[in-house]
Design a protein around this motif. Structure first.
Motif, short mmCIF file in Angstrom:
data_model
loop_
_atom_site.label_atom_id
_atom_site.label_comp_id
_atom_site.label_asym_id
_atom_site.label_seq_id
_atom_site.Cartn_x
_atom_site.Cartn_y
_atom_site.Cartn_z
N THR A 1 -26.95 -25.64 -39.50
CA THR A 1 -26.12 -25.60 -40.71
C THR A 1 -26.84 -26.23 -41.90
O THR A 1 -26.85 -25.69 -43.00
CB THR A 1 -24.79 -26.35 -40.47
N LEU B 1 -25.57 -28.54 -36.03
CA LEU B 1 -25.70 -29.35 -37.24
C LEU B 1 -27.05 -29.06 -37.92
O LEU B 1 -27.13 -28.85 -39.13
CB LEU B 1 -25.59 -30.83 -36.89
N THR C 1 -25.29 -30.87 -31.86
CA THR C 1 -26.43 -31.34 -32.64
C THR C 1 -27.24 -30.17 -33.17
O THR C 1 -27.63 -30.13 -34.35
CB THR C 1 -27.34 -32.23 -31.77
#
Ligand SMILES: Nc1ncnc2c1ncn2[C@@H]1O[C@H](COP(=O)(O)OP(=O)(O)O)[C@@H](O)[C@H]1O
Ligand SMILES: [Mg+2]
Lengths: 244, 223
Positions: free
Chosen positions: B205, B202, B199
């Motif tokens: 990113t 993510l 998570t």
């Protein structure tokens, strides 16, 4: 008419402007000379409302810059070109120019951009409209700075040492544009160290020394032995500048 | 169902815990961002009193443990003011306020990173303070702050695990439950750790991608 009356300004204990009087009529080119620290930039910053006056009055076409309600009108009538360009780095050359016309004058985007492109073309930058300031040379940035001021159609153009951050070649390209503006009747208040250039384009030259306007004469008289040069400080300043 | 064994249903439990964690993370990040930016605007306009208050609150939030803040909101205030506060409410209030305090710091430093000279130019050309903020400062401050904001949010995601101690059924709490039941801490905490890691990755990113997009338009890519 742009009128500066008995303006005083101090930063802490240091008096920077000490009772300055200056009148600029529409169509006139007035150059301000004076050594570094004499208060030239501060005077410009008082005229465009970036500094508060301690005393005296500045009016641009009768709008008093010290009155918050009139400052906006006064600012619409004067346009400033800065020594270090002060462009918006996140906007393209074109959008640097169109920001204020669109947001302040409420011009339509299409109209503002057409005029912006025409201005850029007139200073030889028609092909750089979409470049960001960081992608432009100093001379190009200052040309954008001039276009940005002209886009507001100011009655008075205030220029504060607009070439002193540029090398000689870029200085020449910017001065050529200013010469053209002067010839076409643009009213200018021109702070500069380019004495010869000031002599060519100015109707009047004023000399600022330690916050006092020592001399305010038509150009020819300013450079004559019984006019400006009769002032020892002016003669000294001019001979020093010519040596450099 | 034997007590000490994993069952397929445990995967559902983990997914639920992850959902609670991500949900709380998103809600508190959003509130924290809005409040923190609003505080930054208060400071930009130098609103008297409010500005001092904001600085004071943010100082307190930054310089005390989130766990202590959580206990104060969940146990302290309800006892003192005779309120009813659920664990989820306490978690939302605490995490949002904490995120806001750090967002405020990032907002202030991003606004201050914008050169005075261009702001003066915009003022001279007649833009109002609000127009300057919206059209000159905000776009540049946003690009400037995305990096620190991403780092902050990745950290705040980990901080959400603290709310398990007041009984919110988030990923960490599910982990603790499964661990108690199966007595297989290595497997349980590895799985939970991987879920947090993925998570966080993510979030990082997405932040990096947004940053690239915001900066693509401005040419101050270290030219
Ligand atoms: N914001 C300021 N705070 C304090 N001193 C200032 C400020 N701006 C200018 N000064 C001082 O005022 C004097 C005149 O500055 P300036 O108007 O920039 O001169 P010039 O443009 O003629 O070189 C200098 O001594 C400068 O240090
Ligand atoms: Mg100066």
């Amino acid at each position: 008419m742009l009128k500066v009356e008995n303006v005083k300004k101090a930063f802490g204990p240091a008096t920077v402007l000490d009772g300055v009087d200056l009148t600029v009529n529409p169509g006139e080119v007035v150059s301000i000379l004076g050594s570094s620290g004499s208060g030239k930039s501060t005077l410009i910053r008082c005229i465009n409302g970036l500094e508060k006056l301690d005393a005296g009055r500045i009016t641009v076409d009768d709008f008093d810059v010290s009155r918050p309600k009139e400052l906006a009108e006064a600012r619409k009538r004067s346009g400033t070109v800065f020594q270090l360009f002060n462009l918006y780095p996140h906007l393209t050359a074109l959008h640097n120019i169109t920001l204020a016309p669109i947001e302040v004058l409420k011009r339509s985007r299409a109209e503002a951009e057409a005029e912006g492109r025409a201005l850029l073309a007139s200073v030889g930058m028609g092909d750089r409209a979409d470049a960001y300031p960081a992608q432009l040379s100093g001379g190009q940035r200052q040309r954008v700075g001039i276009c940005r001021a002209l886009a507001m159609k100011p009655r008075y153009l205030l220029l504060d040492e607009v070439t002193s951050a540029l090398d000689p070649e870029m200085t020449a390209e910017v001065l050529a544009i200013l010469a053209r503006l002067a010839a076409s009747g643009t009213t200018m208040v021109f702070v500069t160290h380019e004495i010869e250039f000031a002599r060519q384009i100015s109707h009047r030259i004023v000399f600022l020394e330690k916050g006092v306007l020592l001399v305010d004469l038509p150009t020819k008289q300013f450079f004559s032995a019984d006019g400006g040069l009769a002032q020892p400080r002016v003669a000294q300043f001019l001979s020093k500048m010519r040596k450099d | 169902m034997r007590f000490a064994e994993f069952t397929p249903f445990d995967l559902v439990l983990l997914a639920q815990g992850l959902g609670v964690t991500i949900g709380l993370f998103l809600v508190t990040s959003l509130i924290g961002l809005l409040v923190g930016v609003l505080w930054g605007v208060v400071r930009f306009y130098r609103v008297p009193i409010l500005m001092q208050l904001v600085t004071f609150v943010s100082e307190i939030l930054k310089n005390s443990p989130v766990l202590v803040q959580l206990f104060l909101v969940f146990f302290g205030f309800p006892a003192f003011f005779h309120l009813n506060v659920t664990p989820v409410q306490a978690a939302i209030v605490t995490l949002s306020a904490n995120t806001a305090a750090f967002v405020y710091v990032i907002a202030v430093s991003s606004i201050e990173s914008i050169g005075r000279d261009q702001i003066e130019a915009a003022r001279v050309f007649g833009l109002s303070r609000w127009q300057v903020l919206r059209l000159v400062i905000a776009p540049q401050a946003a690009a400037f702050s995305i990096g620190p904001l991403t780092a902050l949010l990745v950290n705040q995601l980990q901080v959400t695990s603290l709310i398990s101690v007041i009984g919110v059924m988030d990923l960490a709490k599910i982990g603790a439950t499964l661990n108690l039941r199966t007595l297989k801490p290595f497997v349980v905490w590895t799985a939970v750790g991987i879920l947090y890691y993925l998570t966080a990755k993510l979030v990082a990113t997405l932040g990096a991608r947004l940053e690239r997009r915001l900066r693509a338009h401005s040419a101050f890519r270290c030219l």
